[in-house]
Write an enzyme that holds these catalytic residues in place. Structure first.
Site, mmCIF file in Angstrom:
data_model
loop_
_atom_site.group_PDB
_atom_site.id
_atom_site.type_symbol
_atom_site.label_atom_id
_atom_site.label_comp_id
_atom_site.label_asym_id
_atom_site.label_seq_id
_atom_site.Cartn_x
_atom_site.Cartn_y
_atom_site.Cartn_z
ATOM 1 C CE1 TYR A 130 -53.219 -6.034 -60.530
ATOM 2 C CE2 TYR A 130 -54.728 -5.688 -62.538
ATOM 3 C CZ TYR A 130 -54.592 -6.165 -61.323
ATOM 4 O OH TYR A 130 -55.651 -6.833 -60.464
ATOM 5 C CD GLU B 298 -49.757 -9.064 -59.322
ATOM 6 O OE1 GLU B 298 -48.962 -9.902 -59.954
ATOM 7 O OE2 GLU B 298 -50.872 -9.102 -59.185
ATOM 8 C CG ASP C 223 -50.144 3.169 -36.661
ATOM 9 O OD1 ASP C 223 -50.122 4.109 -37.429
ATOM 10 O OD2 ASP C 223 -51.273 2.373 -36.568
ATOM 11 C CB THR D 270 -52.848 6.565 -42.771
ATOM 12 O OG1 THR D 270 -52.893 7.514 -41.914
ATOM 13 C CG2 THR D 270 -53.583 5.372 -42.378
ATOM 14 C CE LYS E 46 -56.087 8.062 -39.444
ATOM 15 N NZ LYS E 46 -55.479 7.057 -40.314
ATOM 16 N NE ARG F 44 -60.124 6.776 -47.140
ATOM 17 C CZ ARG F 44 -60.524 7.188 -46.064
ATOM 18 N NH1 ARG F 44 -60.537 8.493 -45.855
ATOM 19 N NH2 ARG F 44 -60.737 6.526 -44.911
#
Length: 477
Positions: free
Chosen positions: A69, A71, A224, A250, A253, A259
């Site tokens: 973790y 954060e 985008d 992203t 692709k 991903r």
């Protein structure tokens, strides 16, 4: 330390119960994964948003980074034990900037979004107030859900629920974005943000034109580039960075990474006014705080490592050659289908995808998608200009990134065109028997002995063709 590497195994780990392999722990899931691998290997993956990532990225994704973790941002975490996680994230940030030739003095980056949709929503949350106004390309015209899609009766995307969205459109005759109409609408709507981005649009975007429009109406400009980010990194598609305030993408692709999603944002001087201090960008804190704690918890550190690996690979000569081949294959695909009588929206392609209007041969997108799926060609039904419903679209979207990763070149795509054409001929034969209803059409594909036999034969032919090409992956899968 041994040979510059940490010794990370222990005698106690040998028989530790959690070190059992998947095939032993869960043979059912293991078997399903093996079946999916076989499907991918023996099929032709032509969904434009898909690709096959590298073994190196897959190894990062399955690493111990998944366990941590973290954060917050590097150096300001809310948990301890993040010394190496910080180094991974900083390295990832540096490589992302380097991949696109960006200066860290002019551009900042957040690599923590879980995917492209959360990345877009974080931008809207950070710089557009609740119910503020945004404009994006309409979904039926090639835009994405997260660009604000809604119908006359329902707000579909959360973007259209929490923000006020106004779509811009393509010219229905040419399939090209109508920039004059976009400007006219923007003058009336006065958006806070204009989105230059696509999900199914086969031509380069005119970012300079978008910038002029955004400046006239006082809007931020966001690109985008999820679909074309790999092409941009390889310099085979126009870059949005010289013109935009924010760029999202992203990473899986055309970029061929894990991903995940990333956000680039401008830093430094935004504008100079005579006699006054320069106006500075204030996007960094607004976007970073929208990602965390605004919308997300702990980042996926294994994915961030995978992004770092993908960005390193994006700077290699092989990657540039690959992207050039992606575009060459897409042009071959579009030209080949046109020669066989299919209508390609916009008349061709500049990037990795093409959109086929199936009305030109008496079919629709749902029927074409289903028959292609049965013979091992994966694509997706898609709206074309003029469609009224995304659930009953007239077209199919085809992409070349995944098959190019497997090594297909133009001469191979000539054969792919032939396979698509054969399958759609069978679809038209089935349509004569079934009539117009999709449920009857699907039934005929399975139950009519002649049709079903033709599909099985073609599936076997395609499988024998596809298996000749290599596919990256871990040896067990």
């Amino acid at each position: 330390m041994m040979n510059g590497h940490c010794e990370v195994t222990s005698q106690a780990s040998k028989d530790f119960p959690l070190n059992r392999k998947l095939e032993e722990v869960d043979p059912e899931i293991y078997d399903l994964i093996k079946h999916e691998k076989k499907r991918q290997l023996r099929g032709l993956e032509m969904i434009a948003s898909e690709n096959f990532t590298s073994v190196a990225v897959l190894q990062a994704l399955s690493s111990c980074l998944h366990n941590k973790y973290s954060e917050g941002l590097p150096g300001v975490r809310y948990y301890g034990g993040n010394e190496y996680i910080d180094q991974v994230e900083v390295l990832c940030q540096q490589r992302c900037l380097e991949a696109y030739g960006l200066s860290p003095e002019e551009w900042g980056i957040n690599v923590q979004p879980y995917s492209g949709s959360p990345a877009n929503f974080a931008v809207y949350t950070g710089i557009v107030e609740p119910h503020g106004r945004i404009m994006g390309l309409d979904l039926p015209d090639g835009g994405h859900l997260t660009h604000g899609f809604f119908t006359p009766t329902k707000k579909i995307s959360a973007t259209s629920i929490f923000f006020e969205s106004m779509p811009y459109k393509v010219n229905p005759e040419t399939g090209l974005i109508d920039y004059e109409k976009l400007l006219e609408t923007a003058r009336l709507f006065k958006p806070k943000l204009i989105i230059a981005g696509i999900s199914c649009y086969s031509r380069h975007l005119d970012y300079a034109r978008f910038r002029t429009i955004a400046d006239e109406v006082g809007a931020y400009l966001m690109a985008d580039m999820a679909h074309v980010s790999g092409l941009v990194a390889a310099r085979v598609a126009p870059s949005p960075f010289p013109y935009c305030d924010v760029v999202t993408t992203t990473t899986h692709k055309t970029l061929r990474g894990p991903r995940a999603g990333i956000i680039f944002f401008k830093k430094g001087i935004k504008a100079r006014i005579d006699g006054k201090p320069p106006v500075m960008y204030d996007l960094e804190n607004r976007i970073n705080q929208a990602v965390f704690p605004g919308l997300q918890g702990g980042p996926h550190n294994h994915a961030i490592a995978g992004i770092a690996v993908a960005m390193k690979l994006a700077k290699e000569p092989e990657f540039i050659q690959y992207q050039q081949q992606v575009v060459a294959n897409a042009k071959c695909l579009a030209n080949g289908l046109q020669e066989k009588g299919y209508k390609i929206v916009t008349g061709g392609t500049d990037n990795h995808l093409c959109l086929i209007d199936m009305r030109s041969v008496g079919l629709n997108g749902s029927k074409a998608e289903r028959v292609l799926e049965l013979v091992g060609i994966a694509c997706n039904k898609n709206t074309v200009p003029g469609d009224k419903s995304a659930m009953n679209p007239s077209g199919i979207r085809l992409g070349t990134s995944a098959l190019t990763t497997r090594g297909l070149i133009e001469e191979d795509f000539v054969q792919v065109v032939n396979y698509i054409h054969k399958a759609l001929i069978i679809a038209k034969e089935a349509l004569v028997i079934s009539g117009p209803k999709l449920v009857d059409f699907k039934r005929v594909l399975i139950e009519d002995e002649k049709i079903a036999a033709q599909l099985r034969d073609l599936e076997e032919e395609i499988g024998n063709f596809a298996i000749k090409f290599a596919m990256p992956g871990l040896p067990e899968f």
